[in-house]
Scaffold this motif. Structure first.
Motif, PDB file in Angstrom:
ATOM      1  N   ASP A  40       0.814  -1.226   0.000  1.00 63.93           N
ATOM      2  CA  ASP A  40       0.000   0.000   0.000  1.00 63.93           C
ATOM      3  C   ASP A  40       0.846   1.274   0.000  1.00 63.93           C
ATOM      4  OD1 ASP A  40       0.927  -0.318   2.599  1.00 63.93           O
ATOM      5  OD2 ASP A  40      -0.844   0.643   3.483  1.00 63.93           O
ATOM      6  N   LEU A  41       2.181   1.126  -0.024  1.00 59.52           N
ATOM      7  CA  LEU A  41       3.038   2.306  -0.078  1.00 59.52           C
ATOM      8  C   LEU A  41       3.347   2.687  -1.521  1.00 59.52           C
ATOM      9  CD1 LEU A  41       5.744   1.780   2.707  1.00 59.52           C
ATOM     10  CD2 LEU A  41       3.734   3.269   2.766  1.00 59.52           C
ATOM     11  N   ARG A  42       3.459   3.993  -1.757  1.00 56.11           N
ATOM     12  CA  ARG A  42       3.794   4.521  -3.068  1.00 56.11           C
ATOM     13  C   ARG A  42       4.997   5.462  -2.923  1.00 56.11           C
ATOM     14  NH1 ARG A  42      -0.514   3.387  -6.381  1.00 56.11           N
ATOM     15  NH2 ARG A  42       0.131   4.895  -7.977  1.00 56.11           N
ATOM     16  N   LEU A  43       5.581   5.842  -4.061  1.00 56.45           N
ATOM     17  CA  LEU A  43       6.770   6.691  -4.050  1.00 56.45           C
ATOM     18  C   LEU A  43       6.655   7.775  -5.112  1.00 56.45           C
ATOM     19  CD1 LEU A  43       9.688   7.209  -2.991  1.00 56.45           C
ATOM     20  CD2 LEU A  43      10.493   5.683  -4.819  1.00 56.45           C
ATOM     21  N   THR A  44       6.906   9.014  -4.704  1.00 59.14           N
ATOM     22  CA  THR A  44       6.966  10.153  -5.625  1.00 59.14           C
ATOM     23  C   THR A  44       8.403  10.644  -5.689  1.00 59.14           C
ATOM     24  OG1 THR A  44       4.684  10.879  -5.272  1.00 59.14           O
ATOM     25  CG2 THR A  44       6.247  12.545  -6.007  1.00 59.14           C
ATOM     26  N   VAL A  45       8.907  10.825  -6.915  1.00 60.91           N
ATOM     27  CA  VAL A  45      10.285  11.275  -7.135  1.00 60.91           C
ATOM     28  C   VAL A  45      10.236  12.648  -7.781  1.00 60.91           C
ATOM     29  CG1 VAL A  45      12.496  10.760  -8.220  1.00 60.91           C
ATOM     30  CG2 VAL A  45      11.022   8.883  -7.448  1.00 60.91           C
ATOM     31  N   VAL A  46      10.881  13.617  -7.125  1.00 68.43           N
ATOM     32  CA  VAL A  46      10.875  15.006  -7.596  1.00 68.43           C
ATOM     33  C   VAL A  46      12.301  15.452  -7.863  1.00 68.43           C
ATOM     34  CG1 VAL A  46      10.516  17.405  -6.854  1.00 68.43           C
ATOM     35  CG2 VAL A  46       8.732  15.696  -6.479  1.00 68.43           C
TER      36      VAL A  46
END
Length: 388
Positions: A230-236
């Motif tokens: 259920d974890l997600r990752l955003t890369v900026v």
């Protein structure tokens, strides 16, 4: 903007006309947080300066900063050293400035030529470049590592002797230089830029800022998140390679998103979509400086985003001081996974970390000190120019 007290008043006393300052970069985009948001804005917001910025990319809308655009930023070390000066020299020579402020080691030969020709040059040491090249693979006298270290050492020594001033990102980096004008300007955040962030425990999303590469433990982060569906990752931000992007999607599928570079306002928006921030570095010489000031730590703390960090000295110290998150026991995916679990498993604890992060940020607003150091150097340069 923070007023910098005596340094700012002293500058006003000695400046009889506007000082034209040209910041020059080749490997950073011109909207880089340290270059544009910290240093150029600090100078441009003062009436004693006219600021020009030579480099790739685009600057945000800021009428008092003139952007002179160069070609795209290089994507690898070879192109950095072979293309930097050819791309920068023509735009640079089109400017007329009182001070030239350089941000990349591959531009030091150009900075040195300007300095010995009588121009005032400031060298800005963002990091320990010799330590960074020490981590390049290889061994022996004629290895890539050895050649890179020797070349970097020589060009840094050359600019140290000839520059009108040196700015260093930490005390450890500053100790490398013998220039009579050395000032420490850290990578701290402007707290007010991130106070509107509203992260949420329920988002179940991590935020990674910077370059997704092995030096920032990005492969380990992917593996750490992989086991929690259920974890997600955003890369900026950063310059991810096609290979790293493919690898990330192979591991996490549509649970990872790459958003590219963001303005401070855009970063605040992404913080508000996340429940934790990742402040992770590998134990290489470049990242073992105990006096460093990682930008993302200050940004996450100011936004109340609980932090998962790797146990390099500076992150260990700041997490122990701030209680703003959890420190991984080691640099492995398993260690990071456990730290992420501790941050995301209890809402009451999460709320406490978010509150203490903001409180620590307010109590440790060190950008005012760094800004004062920047202005102190330019005060001396302004006085030098106006002294008969």
């Amino acid at each position: 903007m923070h007023e910098s007290g005596p340094a700012r008043r002293e500058l006003s006393q000695h400046t009889t006309r506007v000082l034209a300052v040209c910041h020059v970069t080749s490997s950073h985009n011109v909207d880089d947080m340290r270059i544009y948001e910290r240093e150029c804005r600090a100078l441009a917001d003062h009436p004693g300066f006219r600021v020009l910025l030579v480099g790739p990319g685009r600057v945000p809308d800021h009428g008092s900063i003139t952007h002179v655009r160069t070609g795209a930023a290089p994507r690898n070390r070879l192109s950095r050293w072979t293309l930097a000066i050819p791309r920068a020299i023509t735009p640079l020579l089109s400017t007329q400035a009182d001070v030239y402020h350089f941000h990349d080691p591959e531009l030091i030969p150009l900075a040195w030529v300007l300095a010995i020709s009588g121009k005032r040059v400031v060298w800005d040491a963002h990091e320990d470049y010799e330590g960074r090249f020490a981590s390049v693979e290889g061994s022996g006298r004629w290895s890539k590592r050895g050649l890179s270290k020797r070349m970097t050492h020589r060009v840094i020594d050359a600019i140290d002797k000839k520059a009108s001033g040196v700015i260093a990102a930490s005390q450890t980096i500053a100790s490398r230089y013998s220039n009579p004008r050395v000032q420490i300007v850290g990578n701290e955040a402007r707290i007010r830029d991130f106070e509107e962030a509203r992260p949420s425990f329920g988002e179940r999303r991590g935020l990674f800022t910077g370059s997704p590469e092995s030096g920032h433990l990005f492969p380990e982060i992917l593996r750490a998140i992989e086991g929690t569906p259920d974890l997600r990752l955003t890369v900026v931000g950063g310059r991810e390679t096609p290979e790293m992007r493919r690898f990330a999607h192979e591991i996490l599928g549509d649970r990872v998103e790459f958003l590219g570079r963001q303005s401070p306002e855009g970063l605040v928006e992404q913080m508000s979509r996340c429940s934790f921030g990742l402040c992770t570095y590998a134990p290489t010489p470049a990242y073992m400086d105990p006096t460093g000031s990682p930008t993302k730590f200050y940004e996450f703390a100011a936004g109340g985003l609980p932090i998962v960090g790797s146990p390099i000295p500076t992150i260990t110290t700041r997490l122990n001081e701030s209680m703003a998150g959890r420190l991984a026991v080691d640099f492995t995916a398993r260690g990071l996974s456990e730290a992420i679990r501790e941050v995301t498993s209890d809402e009451d604890e999460w709320e406490k970390m978010s509150r203490t992060a903001r409180a620590w940020s307010r109590q440790n607003d060190r950008w005012a000190e760094s800004e004062a150091a920047l202005m102190a150097l330019y005060s001396e340069l302004a006085e030098e120019r106006t002294t008969p």
